[in-house]
Design an enzyme around this catalytic site. Structure first.
Site, PDB file in Angstrom:
ATOM      1  N   ASN A  88      -1.325 -16.074  -7.553  1.00  0.00           N
ATOM      2  CA  ASN A  88      -0.710 -16.873  -6.485  1.00  0.00           C
ATOM      3  C   ASN A  88      -0.799 -18.361  -6.780  1.00  0.00           C
ATOM      4  O   ASN A  88       0.141 -19.124  -6.520  1.00  0.00           O
ATOM      5  CB  ASN A  88      -1.394 -16.573  -5.152  1.00  0.00           C
ATOM      6  CG  ASN A  88      -1.059 -15.197  -4.608  1.00  0.00           C
ATOM      7  OD1 ASN A  88      -0.162 -14.525  -5.102  1.00  0.00           O
ATOM      8  ND2 ASN A  88      -1.784 -14.783  -3.587  1.00  0.00           N
ATOM      9  N   ARG A 418      14.850  -7.389  -5.655  1.00  0.00           N
ATOM     10  CA  ARG A 418      13.875  -6.985  -6.668  1.00  0.00           C
ATOM     11  C   ARG A 418      13.897  -5.463  -6.703  1.00  0.00           C
ATOM     12  O   ARG A 418      13.704  -4.820  -5.675  1.00  0.00           O
ATOM     13  CB  ARG A 418      12.471  -7.474  -6.340  1.00  0.00           C
ATOM     14  CG  ARG A 418      12.346  -8.983  -6.185  1.00  0.00           C
ATOM     15  CD  ARG A 418      10.886  -9.391  -6.049  1.00  0.00           C
ATOM     16  NE  ARG A 418      10.757 -10.719  -5.500  1.00  0.00           N
ATOM     17  CZ  ARG A 418      10.864 -11.852  -6.208  1.00  0.00           C
ATOM     18  NH1 ARG A 418      11.118 -11.773  -7.493  1.00  0.00           N
ATOM     19  NH2 ARG A 418      10.726 -13.028  -5.625  1.00  0.00           N
ATOM     20  N   ARG A 448      13.324 -15.153  -7.802  1.00  0.00           N
ATOM     21  CA  ARG A 448      12.399 -15.916  -8.638  1.00  0.00           C
ATOM     22  C   ARG A 448      11.481 -15.013  -9.465  1.00  0.00           C
ATOM     23  O   ARG A 448      10.844 -14.103  -8.946  1.00  0.00           O
ATOM     24  CB  ARG A 448      11.563 -16.856  -7.771  1.00  0.00           C
ATOM     25  CG  ARG A 448      10.680 -17.801  -8.579  1.00  0.00           C
ATOM     26  CD  ARG A 448       9.927 -18.738  -7.663  1.00  0.00           C
ATOM     27  NE  ARG A 448      10.805 -19.677  -7.011  1.00  0.00           N
ATOM     28  CZ  ARG A 448      10.773 -19.939  -5.699  1.00  0.00           C
ATOM     29  NH1 ARG A 448       9.919 -19.303  -4.930  1.00  0.00           N
ATOM     30  NH2 ARG A 448      11.600 -20.814  -5.179  1.00  0.00           N
ATOM     31  N   HIS A 478      19.279 -12.020   0.177  1.00  0.00           N
ATOM     32  CA  HIS A 478      17.927 -11.497   0.378  1.00  0.00           C
ATOM     33  C   HIS A 478      17.921 -10.285   1.292  1.00  0.00           C
ATOM     34  O   HIS A 478      16.890  -9.651   1.490  1.00  0.00           O
ATOM     35  CB  HIS A 478      17.053 -12.618   0.959  1.00  0.00           C
ATOM     36  CG  HIS A 478      15.588 -12.342   0.933  1.00  0.00           C
ATOM     37  ND1 HIS A 478      14.833 -12.184   2.080  1.00  0.00           N
ATOM     38  CD2 HIS A 478      14.723 -12.185  -0.100  1.00  0.00           C
ATOM     39  CE1 HIS A 478      13.579 -11.958   1.758  1.00  0.00           C
ATOM     40  NE2 HIS A 478      13.482 -11.950   0.446  1.00  0.00           N
ATOM     41  N   TYR A 511       3.153  -2.608  -0.293  1.00  0.00           N
ATOM     42  CA  TYR A 511       3.659  -3.499   0.747  1.00  0.00           C
ATOM     43  C   TYR A 511       3.912  -2.685   2.011  1.00  0.00           C
ATOM     44  O   TYR A 511       4.390  -1.554   1.942  1.00  0.00           O
ATOM     45  CB  TYR A 511       4.999  -4.126   0.337  1.00  0.00           C
ATOM     46  CG  TYR A 511       4.957  -5.193  -0.721  1.00  0.00           C
ATOM     47  CD1 TYR A 511       3.873  -5.330  -1.587  1.00  0.00           C
ATOM     48  CD2 TYR A 511       6.024  -6.068  -0.879  1.00  0.00           C
ATOM     49  CE1 TYR A 511       3.862  -6.306  -2.569  1.00  0.00           C
ATOM     50  CE2 TYR A 511       6.025  -7.051  -1.870  1.00  0.00           C
ATOM     51  CZ  TYR A 511       4.940  -7.159  -2.704  1.00  0.00           C
ATOM     52  OH  TYR A 511       4.926  -8.125  -3.682  1.00  0.00           O
ATOM     53  N   ARG A 607       1.379 -13.459   8.140  1.00  0.00           N
ATOM     54  CA  ARG A 607       0.503 -13.178   6.999  1.00  0.00           C
ATOM     55  C   ARG A 607       0.150 -14.429   6.206  1.00  0.00           C
ATOM     56  O   ARG A 607      -0.989 -14.674   5.861  1.00  0.00           O
ATOM     57  CB  ARG A 607       1.179 -12.178   6.063  1.00  0.00           C
ATOM     58  CG  ARG A 607       0.310 -11.762   4.878  1.00  0.00           C
ATOM     59  CD  ARG A 607       1.156 -11.152   3.778  1.00  0.00           C
ATOM     60  NE  ARG A 607       1.879 -12.169   3.020  1.00  0.00           N
ATOM     61  CZ  ARG A 607       3.063 -11.989   2.457  1.00  0.00           C
ATOM     62  NH1 ARG A 607       3.687 -10.841   2.617  1.00  0.00           N
ATOM     63  NH2 ARG A 607       3.640 -12.959   1.775  1.00  0.00           N
ATOM     64  N   HIS A 635       4.176  -7.073   4.929  1.00  0.00           N
ATOM     65  CA  HIS A 635       5.469  -7.591   4.509  1.00  0.00           C
ATOM     66  C   HIS A 635       6.581  -7.374   5.535  1.00  0.00           C
ATOM     67  O   HIS A 635       7.643  -7.997   5.442  1.00  0.00           O
ATOM     68  CB  HIS A 635       5.864  -6.937   3.171  1.00  0.00           C
ATOM     69  CG  HIS A 635       7.010  -7.575   2.473  1.00  0.00           C
ATOM     70  ND1 HIS A 635       8.267  -7.000   2.420  1.00  0.00           N
ATOM     71  CD2 HIS A 635       7.108  -8.745   1.798  1.00  0.00           C
ATOM     72  CE1 HIS A 635       9.077  -7.781   1.735  1.00  0.00           C
ATOM     73  NE2 HIS A 635       8.414  -8.851   1.340  1.00  0.00           N
TER      74      HIS A 635
END
Length: 727
Positions: A88, A418, A448, A478, A511, A607, A635
């Site tokens: 991270n 993704r 990304r 997205h 997730y 979160r 998530h």
């Protein structure tokens, strides 16, 4: 969405009560004593009402690091959390700090809602990162390394090698490592080389002369990415247990073999982090995939933003590195341990010790789906809700598998942000195209760090006859959505899957996300219009059920907050509960402040980064913010509005962030079935608010305090759902 409100009495799960804990509503009263008062009549855009987005993001990593320091967490899981913090932090510098430094250097860094100028913000970031790095390495040195040793998992330093281990490691170095190294002496004919982003390097100080009579002073050893960063020693050269050595230790132990004839005075690990944000100007290019491919080639050598060096690295060596990377002293971070400590997470995968990991669980399919041979018949009868990872992502795979070969299916449309390398969905989309279905896939090439994988994925799909589009210029796609068009008799029926998370099978195991399978005609029609807009560059569309960013999602959310505000002003009960990954949109926050001032009770489960300040007298005293950090990455995004007894509940791909609401293609979808809406409320919202072991409560000064059970039984939201679905 219309329907009965979720039950107001405590909801029961197998692990205990899931009541919304009103006992925590007094938490912010205690918070108010810890921060200076803010006038109730202050403008709701005033900087003192907002935390810094960047500093709030850093605070999340302290909460993750707390898991690595928690003795109740299995040991190898703690090692994994330490690695996650390092990962991270890498991304934080590659993206957030890199962009901030870029704008600061060119004088284009406008302050955010918090009002901090870029120079002051960079200074505060450094101070907080120094705290995080110190705690990170203290956790490694004082807790994890000794406890791993005690558990017979040895990460050996060169000072600990026994003679037979040293002999084996030297042989490994000479045969497997040395042949692929290219040590580089630094002199006028050998200038400082290009160092790849986040790679391991050793700076070597030498004394002596080479074959040409040149005196050596300094050399660099770059570890190629082909070399493993951790070496596992064979059992025959070790005692019991699992034994590992960092590659950096190996390089430093045998550095003299790389420079025969020289005396090695010292060797020091270092690692540079570079700006990894791609700067493709979409409006000025003809082929986005080609432009991204070309830019990806240079990403590893973009402008440096951080230098990590070993704690024992002399100031003179650090100064030389800093000068060559064109960095400043404030960009240097010293590491009391391996500079690439992120690699310690590899040990988690290699060591098969179930007792040192979270208990294994098997995600289950919803019973109705498991019993059904025809998924379309089931979904046509009623909506199906999926709660990952407690329920299996295989349900989505099974739906697409049936669609790919069903002769009645005419078309399949899907977004991929993704997908992961191991997803079977791509194979099924290819198979569907080969079976004559009209398959359209919207791939977001700019996801990304997944850009290269998505370009490869797009190429593969195109070669199979799938129509691939890259979304809309200037807006990342997205949204997570799948639409299947099927002929049933004389009509065409649309079947949809909508989700809060990506179509990524690996992520679906770690997730938490909500997915909905539905044949609702209005939702199907809305999705059809969205896909048309994405693939055909259509006009602004009107949707009946979905909220659609960048068009109706932001005004829709603000309008629903305003409606609760009006209910409160009229003396009616008013409440908002939302679960998000992040909250930083200043206009949404101002709307929440107005709602709090009017009397709306607001609970936010955020979160990660939250820039809203809860518990301010006269401003946000009715707003409570908590973050849950546990086994799974929280998530799912869920918005719930009480609406005077006729509640609305939406699940979404979007957080309440400016980028999600204004610069992305996002979808928020209603849960129309009252029973399913009550279930989502219970499992995601009430359940999260009841957590008193893995929840962190945001204070008015920006710090988080871990929730404690007090007189109540300990309760973990994630553990309760595991017991309900997977026991």
């Amino acid at each position: 969405m219309r329907g009965d409100p979720p039950p107001r009495k405590p909801l029961q799960a197998q692990a205990g009560g899931l009541d919304v804990p009103r006992r925590h509503m007094g938490q912010n009263a205690r918070m108010r004593d810890q921060t200076s008062p803010v006038a109730a009549d202050v403008e709701l855009s005033a900087p003192e009402l907002f935390f810094s987005r960047e500093l709030a993001a850093l605070e999340f990593n302290f909460r993750v690091l707390a898991m690595a320091r928690d003795a109740t967490v299995p040991l190898l899981e703690r090692l994994r959390y330490l690695s996650i913090v390092a990962s991270n932090l890498d991304e934080f510098f590659e993206v957030r700090v890199a962009m901030l430094k870029h704008h600061h250097a060119y004088g284009s860094a406008a302050p955010g809602p918090d009002g901090l100028l870029s120079g002051e913000l960079l200074s505060r970031i450094r101070s907080r990162v120094l705290d995080l790095v110190a705690l990170q390495y203290a956790t490694w040195q004082e807790q994890l390394s000794p406890q791993l040793d005690a558990a017979r998992i040895h990460i050996l330093t060169r000072q600990q090698w026994e003679p037979r281990q040293r002999r084996w490691l030297q042989g490994y170095f000479e045969h497997e490592v040395l042949p692929v190294l290219s040590p580089l002496g630094l002199d006028p004919s050998h200038p400082f080389p290009r160092i790849l982003n986040k790679t391991l390097n050793i700076a070597v100080v030498l004394k002596g002369r080479d074959a040409f009579g040149h005196e050596g002073h300094m050399a660099l050893v770059r570890a190629p990415r082909s070399l493993p960063r951790i070496i596992r020693l064979p059992d025959e050269v070790c005692g019991e247990g699992d034994n590992f050595v960092f590659l950096a230790e190996l390089l430093q132990a045998f550095v003299d073999l790389m420079f025969p004839g020289f005396k090695v005075v010292g060797s020091y690990q270092f690692r540079v982090t570079r700006n990894s944000e791609l700067m493709v100007e979409e409006a000025e290019i003809e082929n986005l995939a080609l432009a991204l491919s070309e830019e990806l080639l240079g990403r590893g050598y973009a402008r440096p933003v951080r230098l990590e060096v070993a704690d024992d690295c002399p100031k003179s060596i650090t100064a030389m590195l800093t000068r060559n990377f064109q960095l400043e002293e404030a960009d240097v971070y010293r590491c009391d341990g391996p500079v690439n400590i992120i690699r310690a997470g590899m040990i988690y995968e290699w060591v098969d010790r179930p007792e040192l990991k979270f208990p294994h669980f098997v995600s289950q399919l919803p019973p109705a789906l498991e019993a059904s041979h025809n998924k379309f018949e089931l979904i046509a009868q009623h909506d199906v809700l999926l709660h990952h990872p407690y329920q299996s992502f295989g349900a989505v795979v099974d739906l697409l598998r049936q669609a790919s070969v069903d002769p009645q299916v005419l078309a399949i449309k899907q977004t991929l942000y993704r997908a992961g390398e191991d997803t079977p969905l791509v194979d099924l989309l290819v198979e569907a195209a080969r079976h004559g279905k009209d398959v359209t896939v919207v791939i977001e090439l700019r996801a990304r760090f997944d850009e290269a994988a998505n370009i490869h994925l797009a190429t593969r799909l195109q070669e199979a006859g799938v129509q691939v589009v890259y979304g809309v210029v200037g807006y990342k796609t997205h949204a997570k959505m799948l639409l299947i068009v099927r002929r049933e008799g004389d009509v065409l029926r649309r079947y949809a899957h909508l989700s809060t998370g990506n179509y990524h099978q690996g992520n679906s195991r770690v997730y938490t996300d909500i997915g909905l399978m539905t044949a609702n005609p209005e939702i199907g029609e809305d999705l059809h219009k969205v896909f048309q807009q994405l693939s055909g560059l259509g006009p602004v569309i009107e949707l009946k059920r979905l909220l659609h960013s960048p068009f109706t999602l932001y005004p829709g959310v603000v309008a629903k907050i305003a409606r609760e505000t009006e209910h409160a002003r009229a003396g009616r009960p008013a409440r908002i509960v939302a679960k998000l990954n992040a909250l930083n949109d200043a206009r949404v926050i101002a709307a929440l402040y107005r709602a709090s001032q009017a009397g709306v009770e607001i609970d936010l489960i955020v979160r990660g980064a939250c820039t809203l300040r809860p518990g301010l007298p006269g401003i946000s005293e009715r707003i409570r913010v908590r973050s849950i950090v546990g086994r799974f990455l929280e998530h799912s995004r869920v918005y719930w509005f009480a609406n005077d007894g006729d509640p609305e509940l939406y699940c979404a791909s979007a957080d309440w962030m400016e980028r999600n609401l204004m610069r992305r293609i996002e979808i928020a979808f209603p849960i129309l079935d009252p029973d399913l809406a009550a279930r989502v409320f219970e499992e995601t919202l009430a359940n999260g608010l009841a957590d008193n072991t893995q929840a962190w409560l945001l204070q008015s000064d920006g710090h988080y305090v871990r929730a404690e059970p007090g007189d109540d039984p300990p309760y973990s939201a994630q553990r309760a759902l595991l017991q309900r679905f997977c026991a």
